[in-house]
Write an enzyme that holds these catalytic residues in place. Structure first.
Site, mmCIF file in Angstrom:
data_model
loop_
_atom_site.group_PDB
_atom_site.id
_atom_site.type_symbol
_atom_site.label_atom_id
_atom_site.label_comp_id
_atom_site.label_asym_id
_atom_site.label_seq_id
_atom_site.Cartn_x
_atom_site.Cartn_y
_atom_site.Cartn_z
ATOM 1 N N ASN A 108 29.227 41.629 40.660
ATOM 2 C CA ASN A 108 29.232 40.438 41.504
ATOM 3 C C ASN A 108 30.658 40.086 41.902
ATOM 4 O O ASN A 108 31.608 40.326 41.163
ATOM 5 C CB ASN A 108 28.549 39.262 40.794
ATOM 6 C CG ASN A 108 29.516 38.395 40.019
ATOM 7 O OD1 ASN A 108 30.193 37.541 40.586
ATOM 8 N ND2 ASN A 108 29.593 38.623 38.708
ATOM 9 N N PHE A 112 32.978 31.715 42.399
ATOM 10 C CA PHE A 112 32.751 30.302 42.062
ATOM 11 C C PHE A 112 32.016 29.563 43.176
ATOM 12 O O PHE A 112 32.372 28.434 43.541
ATOM 13 C CB PHE A 112 34.071 29.593 41.765
ATOM 14 C CG PHE A 112 34.687 29.909 40.428
ATOM 15 C CD1 PHE A 112 34.046 30.697 39.496
ATOM 16 C CD2 PHE A 112 35.945 29.403 40.108
ATOM 17 C CE1 PHE A 112 34.631 30.977 38.262
ATOM 18 C CE2 PHE A 112 36.538 29.671 38.887
ATOM 19 C CZ PHE A 112 35.888 30.465 37.960
ATOM 20 N N SER A 170 37.339 34.663 35.397
ATOM 21 C CA SER A 170 36.614 35.299 36.486
ATOM 22 C C SER A 170 37.564 36.195 37.267
ATOM 23 O O SER A 170 38.677 35.791 37.596
ATOM 24 C CB SER A 170 36.031 34.240 37.429
ATOM 25 O OG SER A 170 35.542 34.855 38.615
ATOM 26 N N ASN A 172 37.050 37.085 40.312
ATOM 27 C CA ASN A 172 36.735 36.935 41.728
ATOM 28 C C ASN A 172 37.449 35.777 42.417
ATOM 29 O O ASN A 172 37.190 35.500 43.588
ATOM 30 C CB ASN A 172 35.213 36.774 41.900
ATOM 31 C CG ASN A 172 34.470 37.991 41.393
ATOM 32 O OD1 ASN A 172 34.844 39.124 41.657
ATOM 33 N ND2 ASN A 172 33.417 37.758 40.617
ATOM 34 N N THR A 173 38.319 35.079 41.694
ATOM 35 C CA THR A 173 39.187 34.066 42.284
ATOM 36 C C THR A 173 40.618 34.557 42.119
ATOM 37 O O THR A 173 41.102 34.667 40.981
ATOM 38 C CB THR A 173 39.015 32.698 41.596
ATOM 39 O OG1 THR A 173 37.671 32.249 41.779
ATOM 40 C CG2 THR A 173 39.972 31.671 42.184
ATOM 41 N N LYS A 208 36.768 30.669 27.819
ATOM 42 C CA LYS A 208 36.150 31.949 28.150
ATOM 43 C C LYS A 208 37.215 32.911 28.653
ATOM 44 O O LYS A 208 37.945 32.601 29.606
ATOM 45 C CB LYS A 208 35.066 31.775 29.210
ATOM 46 C CG LYS A 208 34.250 33.047 29.455
ATOM 47 C CD LYS A 208 32.996 32.754 30.248
ATOM 48 C CE LYS A 208 32.108 33.990 30.357
ATOM 49 N NZ LYS A 208 30.826 33.687 31.021
ATOM 50 N N ASN A 237 34.099 37.679 29.776
ATOM 51 C CA ASN A 237 33.589 37.648 31.146
ATOM 52 C C ASN A 237 33.306 39.072 31.635
ATOM 53 O O ASN A 237 33.324 40.021 30.860
ATOM 54 C CB ASN A 237 34.607 36.940 32.046
ATOM 55 C CG ASN A 237 33.960 36.167 33.170
ATOM 56 O OD1 ASN A 237 33.071 36.669 33.848
ATOM 57 N ND2 ASN A 237 34.404 34.940 33.385
#
Length: 345
Positions: A108, A112, A170, A172-173, A208, A237
């Site tokens: 993915n 967010f 994450s 993805n940021t 996390k 994660n």
């Protein structure tokens, strides 16, 4: 049986569309007639909180908290919603979720996507919450001051949640994982600690972390977490690494989760158990798809476990099967409680 009949239809849909339909169905059901699997041997006390069982829903499944009661109805002992940011944001362009069916994995690059914390909190308040509710908070992609975004999230979530998780892992940021290191981490944790309240209103604070860490980074995070009063670490994660994969979608960018993450997640769990000298509770995430795997994580040092991608492939009966299976495994090996089994292997 129902899931096995529906799975071909769900898998024929775009992954994000199928996910949204699942959340809608669980929200409509509302967990009626169901609740966390409970057995005295499954009970665990972590970070000052009692958990009916150690099987939790990981953040990212129900980002906006639409189906909290539905997920508790599946048997989870805890449900963690989010990641929630101060302001709504659409996330990255679609398509952004990819099933790797041959690998039982997901990639993915959501980024967010959520409706903002102020929209989600009323749903958390209204939920019946048969187990422990965690709220996972993050920073907006274009935030001028990311630490302030976390402060805002922690302050608002702490008024409602049983525990609050800071998500700085994450992939993805852009630049978010930089907050896992050095002065940036210590300053963030100090600010979050101040934001979570004082006295009786002080909420447990979880952190996390990513699986893509070297030994020096692991030691630094462990030290900062202990010094700054973090109550538990969630390990871990999704990963940017790519083990051997068979699916043609394996070249998609984003975070990898599911079965191929299991080996790395186990290794990071052991690394953080060593780095913290067992001074902090650890919550293991990544590739957990059976009671045997959950039991192995507990014996390797996890106080709790969380599920995400395995639900896609195993269906909604998985949390109950894992919790009930853990009951048998604990009793088989002579453990009177989850706490007795933690870190025994």
């Amino acid at each position: 049986m129902v899931f096995s009949l529906l799975r071909p239809a769900l898998f024929a849909l775009d992954a994000e569309r199928a996910h949204a339909l699942t959340i809608t169905a669980l929200a409509a059901w509302g967990g009626r007639g169901g609740g966390p699997v409970a057995d005295p041997v499954l009970h665990n006390h972590v970070a000052g909180l009692d958990f009916a069982n150690p099987v939790g829903l990981a953040a990212g499944v129900d980002k906006d908290g639409h189906a909290i009661d539905g997920f508790f109805g599946l048997g989870f002992g805890s449900v963690e919603i989010g990641t929630l940011t101060p302001l709504p944001q659409p996330g990255n362009p679609k398509p952004r979720i990819f099933r790797l069916r041959e690998d039982r994995a997901i990639i993915n690059r959501l980024g967010f996507n959520n409706g903002g914390i102020d929209a989600a909190l009323p749903r958390a308040i209204a939920a019946r919450r048969k187990g422990r509710l965690g709220i996972n908070v993050g920073a907006n992609k274009d935030a001028a001051d990311r630490v302030q975004d976390y402060v805002t999230g922690v302050e608002r979530a702490a008024a409602i949640a049983d525990y609050v998780t800071i998500n700085i892992s994450s992939p993805n940021t852009p630049g978010l994982r930089d907050l896992q290191h050095g002065t940036a981490l210590t300053e963030l944790l100090a600010a979050a600690d101040a934001a979570r309240g004082r006295g009786k209103q002080r909420r447990p604070l979880f952190l996390k972390v990513a699986p893509d860490l070297n030994p020096r980074e692991i030691d630094g995070i462990a030290r900062a977490a202990i010094e700054r009063g973090v109550d538990a670490l969630i390990v871990s994660n999704t990963t940017l690494s790519r083990p051997a994969l068979r699916s043609i979608k394996c070249r998609e960018t984003g975070g990898l989760s599911g079965a191929p993450l299991a080996r790395l997640a186990r290794a990071r769990l052991v690394d953080f158990r060593t780095a913290t000298d067992a001074a902090l509770p650890l919550i293991s995430v990544g590739g957990i798809d059976s009671a045997d795997e959950a039991f192995a994580r507990i014996r390797a040092g996890a106080s709790l476990v969380q599920l995400y991608s395995a639900l896609v492939f195993e269906g909604p009966g998985l949390p109950r099967r894992i919790a009930q299976g853990l009951t048998g495994l604990l009793k088989r090996d002579g453990f009177a409680s989850v706490a007795e089994a933690i870190g025994t292997k």
